[in-house]
Design an enzyme around this catalytic site. Structure first.
Site, PDB file in Angstrom:
ATOM      1  N   ASP A 177      -7.753  15.395  -8.937  1.00  0.00           N
ATOM      2  CA  ASP A 177      -8.547  14.860  -7.843  1.00  0.00           C
ATOM      3  C   ASP A 177      -8.196  13.385  -7.876  1.00  0.00           C
ATOM      4  OD1 ASP A 177     -10.536  13.474  -6.402  1.00  0.00           O
ATOM      5  OD2 ASP A 177     -11.813  15.232  -6.515  1.00  0.00           O
ATOM      6  N   HIS A 178      -7.335  12.953  -6.966  1.00  0.00           N
ATOM      7  CA  HIS A 178      -6.766  11.611  -7.166  1.00  0.00           C
ATOM      8  C   HIS A 178      -7.823  10.503  -7.057  1.00  0.00           C
ATOM      9  CE1 HIS A 178      -6.568  11.465  -2.778  1.00  0.00           C
ATOM     10  NE2 HIS A 178      -6.332  10.183  -2.856  1.00  0.00           N
ATOM     11  N   HIS A 240     -13.395  15.077  -3.561  1.00  0.00           N
ATOM     12  CA  HIS A 240     -13.557  13.640  -3.820  1.00  0.00           C
ATOM     13  C   HIS A 240     -15.020  13.190  -3.755  1.00  0.00           C
ATOM     14  CE1 HIS A 240      -9.335  13.958  -3.312  1.00  0.00           C
ATOM     15  NE2 HIS A 240      -9.287  13.803  -2.012  1.00  0.00           N
TER      16      HIS A 240
HETATM   17  C1  BG6 Z   1      -6.555  13.696   0.431  1.00  0.00           C
HETATM   18  C2  BG6 Z   1      -6.875  14.404   1.718  1.00  0.00           C
HETATM   19  O1  BG6 Z   1      -7.047  14.419  -0.661  1.00  0.00           O
HETATM   20  O2  BG6 Z   1      -7.147  12.423   0.445  1.00  0.00           O
HETATM   21  C3  BG6 Z   1      -6.416  13.588   2.904  1.00  0.00           C
HETATM   22  O3  BG6 Z   1      -6.226  15.661   1.732  1.00  0.00           O
HETATM   23  C4  BG6 Z   1      -6.957  12.191   2.849  1.00  0.00           C
HETATM   24  O4  BG6 Z   1      -6.797  14.200   4.123  1.00  0.00           O
HETATM   25  C5  BG6 Z   1      -6.682  11.573   1.483  1.00  0.00           C
HETATM   26  O5  BG6 Z   1      -6.332  11.424   3.860  1.00  0.00           O
HETATM   27  C6  BG6 Z   1      -7.369  10.235   1.345  1.00  0.00           C
HETATM   28  O6  BG6 Z   1      -6.938   9.626   0.161  1.00  0.00           O
HETATM   29  P1  BG6 Z   1      -6.957   8.064  -0.006  1.00  0.00           P
HETATM   30  O7  BG6 Z   1      -6.490   7.812  -1.399  1.00  0.00           O
HETATM   31  O8  BG6 Z   1      -6.037   7.501   1.034  1.00  0.00           O
HETATM   32  O9  BG6 Z   1      -8.352   7.640   0.249  1.00  0.00           O
END
Ligand code: BG6
Length: 489
Positions: A177-178, A240
């Site tokens: 989950d980045h 997230h």
């Molecule tokens: C991803 C989603 O997990 O997170 C995307 O699949 C989204 O739809 C993205 O745009 C958002 O990540 P960040 O790091 O740009 O906030």
């Protein structure tokens, strides 16, 4: 946790994620001396490439992202390529041979990380073949990294987990989950547990509500086929946003071990009250963007996007009021919203404290501002705290003032991607910032409950203009409780 010689085997190595995030992150870890002294990376994909072609390709992608090229050629010598048909055992046997040869060359005692940057529907077959071809029969350690989505409902997540568990044990599975790799998300825990001024106040006696916003100005981009099946609920909320809720709401862990932290997160997620049908309809607001303007550019509606049907009922926005049924949080709403094509990219958490019991500084009917603790996750990484102070020279009237810490001004600051931190954690074998299966069960349980009700009621979409902050019902969700979204200004 210690870093030891390792082979990283990357499936989907020519894909978008690998090019944009994974290789640049691996290279940065290399520059900062955070990769093992002995390592090699084997990329695989369907494409017919030589090691040389592959290195050229990676060189180009890293060049677009990096700022220091002094070690690039040296780094590239650790990269290898193996053409792979993920559904043919033969190509796994060939891959195993290549990996074994490289491990002899680099003196790596069969420690292997398998990164699946692939469509989730392939996870099961790939892990089966990793097993049957002998790739996971190792003398050292084996670890699996998988990207989201992990299932698209509770049942499918359980099924997928059962399938991959025949090859990898839970402690060997690293579900990305980045958001958990973002510095400001990791800061939630530090702010809470390293400051004596916050933890005593972190409860329903002192906090009136918590707001989490993850707004994006981008639309669906070229991900129509994935996104239209998923929607904001499953794309952002299930993972997230609920992870952020868990970190904000959990009890203090007895230590920072991944097990102790995870146990507390699971408890917090389980304490989220499952909404009744009526509550889903009133407290979980969905939206879909119409055409509009963002930064003076006119953009299409969701239904006009390439690959999206003009009758699609997929949600591109969700705003929710979540209640957590435990002693700490009873009565404190967590308001959460995320959406595509909103005014601007902004991810932030606002903790709104209760007002003082008696306001001695009332000027007419005006109320004192609440104290706010704001964790700005991105694009600016910042912590802010608002206080009421005396209005300069104007008698005893008050005005809100801000104290803040901007990461970019920190002497040690350098731009760094969430994937750098997560890859490094996986090399260490530290799964704290990855999603445990128990957390998934709790989050899918809630999401299924919302999804089921939504399925039974057709929305009237589109219901918000691109460039706005979402549908009007999202404002009403707070105003009927006497609150309002704290916007970024
Ligand atoms: C991803 C989603 O997990 O997170 C995307 O699949 C989204 O739809 C993205 O745009 C958002 O990540 P960040 O790091 O740009 O906030």
């Amino acid at each position: 946790h210690q870093i030891v010689p390792t082979t990283i085997i990357l499936f989907g190595a020519t894909g978008d994620l690998s090019q944009r995030k994974l290789f640049p992150s691996l290279y940065h870890l290399y520059i900062y001396n955070k990769l093992p002294s002995n390592f090699c990376i084997v990329g695989t994909s369907r494409k017919d490439l030589t090691d040389h072609d592959f290195r050229q390709m990676i060189k180009e992608s890293i060049s677009k992202k990096s700022f220091d090229f002094t070690h690039l050629d040296e780094f590239l010598t650790h990269l290898y390529y193996s053409q792979q048909d993920v559904l043919s055992e033969e190509s796994y046997i060939k891959l195993n041979q290549k990996v074994n040869d490289l491990e002899s060359k680099y003196d790596i005692p069969q420690n292997r990380i398998f990164y699946l940057a692939l469509a989730p529907k392939l996870f099961n077959d790939v892990t089966d073949f990793l097993d049957s071809s002998g790739l996971t029969t190792v003398k050292g350690y084996k670890r699996l990294i998988v990207e989201k989505p992990f299932g698209d409902s509770l049942n499918s997540a359980i099924q997928l987990n059962n399938e991959i568990s025949t090859t990898f044990k839970e402690h060997e599975i690293f579900r990305i989950d980045h958001y958990l790799g973002k510095d400001m998300i990791q800061n939630i825990e530090v702010i809470r547990f390293a400051n004596s001024i916050f933890e005593p106040l972190w409860n329903n006696h002192y906090i009136s509500n918590i707001q989490i916003t993850a707004a994006e100005s981008i639309g669906v981009l070229d991900r129509a086929s994935y996104y239209d099946q998923s929607g904001a609920l499953k794309d952002m909320f299930q993972n997230h946003l609920l992870q952020i809720v868990a970190l904000l709401a959990m009890e203090p862990p007895i230590s920072l071990s991944s097990e102790d932290i995870r146990n507390e997160k699971v408890k917090a997620l389980k304490s989220i009250k499952l909404p009744t049908k009526q509550q889903v309809l009133s407290d979980y607001i969905r939206g879909q963007y119409d055409s509009g303007n963002i930064s003076d550019e006119s953009v299409k509606s969701y239904r006009e996007e390439d690959g999206i049907s003009n009758t699609s009922n997929t949600d591109t926005f969700i705003a929710a009021k979540i209640m957590i049924d435990n002693f700490r949080w009873a009565g404190v709403p967590f308001y959460i919203r995320t959406g595509k094509r909103m005014k601007e990219k902004s991810t932030r958490i606002v903790i709104e404290f209760k007002e003082v019991p008696l306001n001695l500084y009332y000027q007419s009917e005006e109320k004192l501002d609440s104290n706010l603790l704001i964790i700005n996750v991105q694009p600016e990484e910042r912590i802010e705290f608002t206080l009421n102070a005396k209005h300069y020279s104007e008698g005893m009237s008050t005005k809100p003032v801000k104290l803040h810490y901007d990461l970019v001004q920190d002497q040690e600051y350098h731009p760094f991607d969430a994937y750098e931190s997560l890859l490094y954690d996986c090399l260490l074998g530290d799964s704290t910032n990855f999603t445990h299966f128990d957390e998934l069960i709790a989050s899918w349980n809630l999401v299924d409950c919302i999804h089921d009700v939504w399925q039974q009621h057709k929305p009237s979409f589109p219901n918000y203009r691109a460039g706005s902050q979402g549908p009007r019902q999202s404002e009403l969700l707070l105003s009927k409780d006497g609150f309002a979204w704290w916007e970024n200004n």
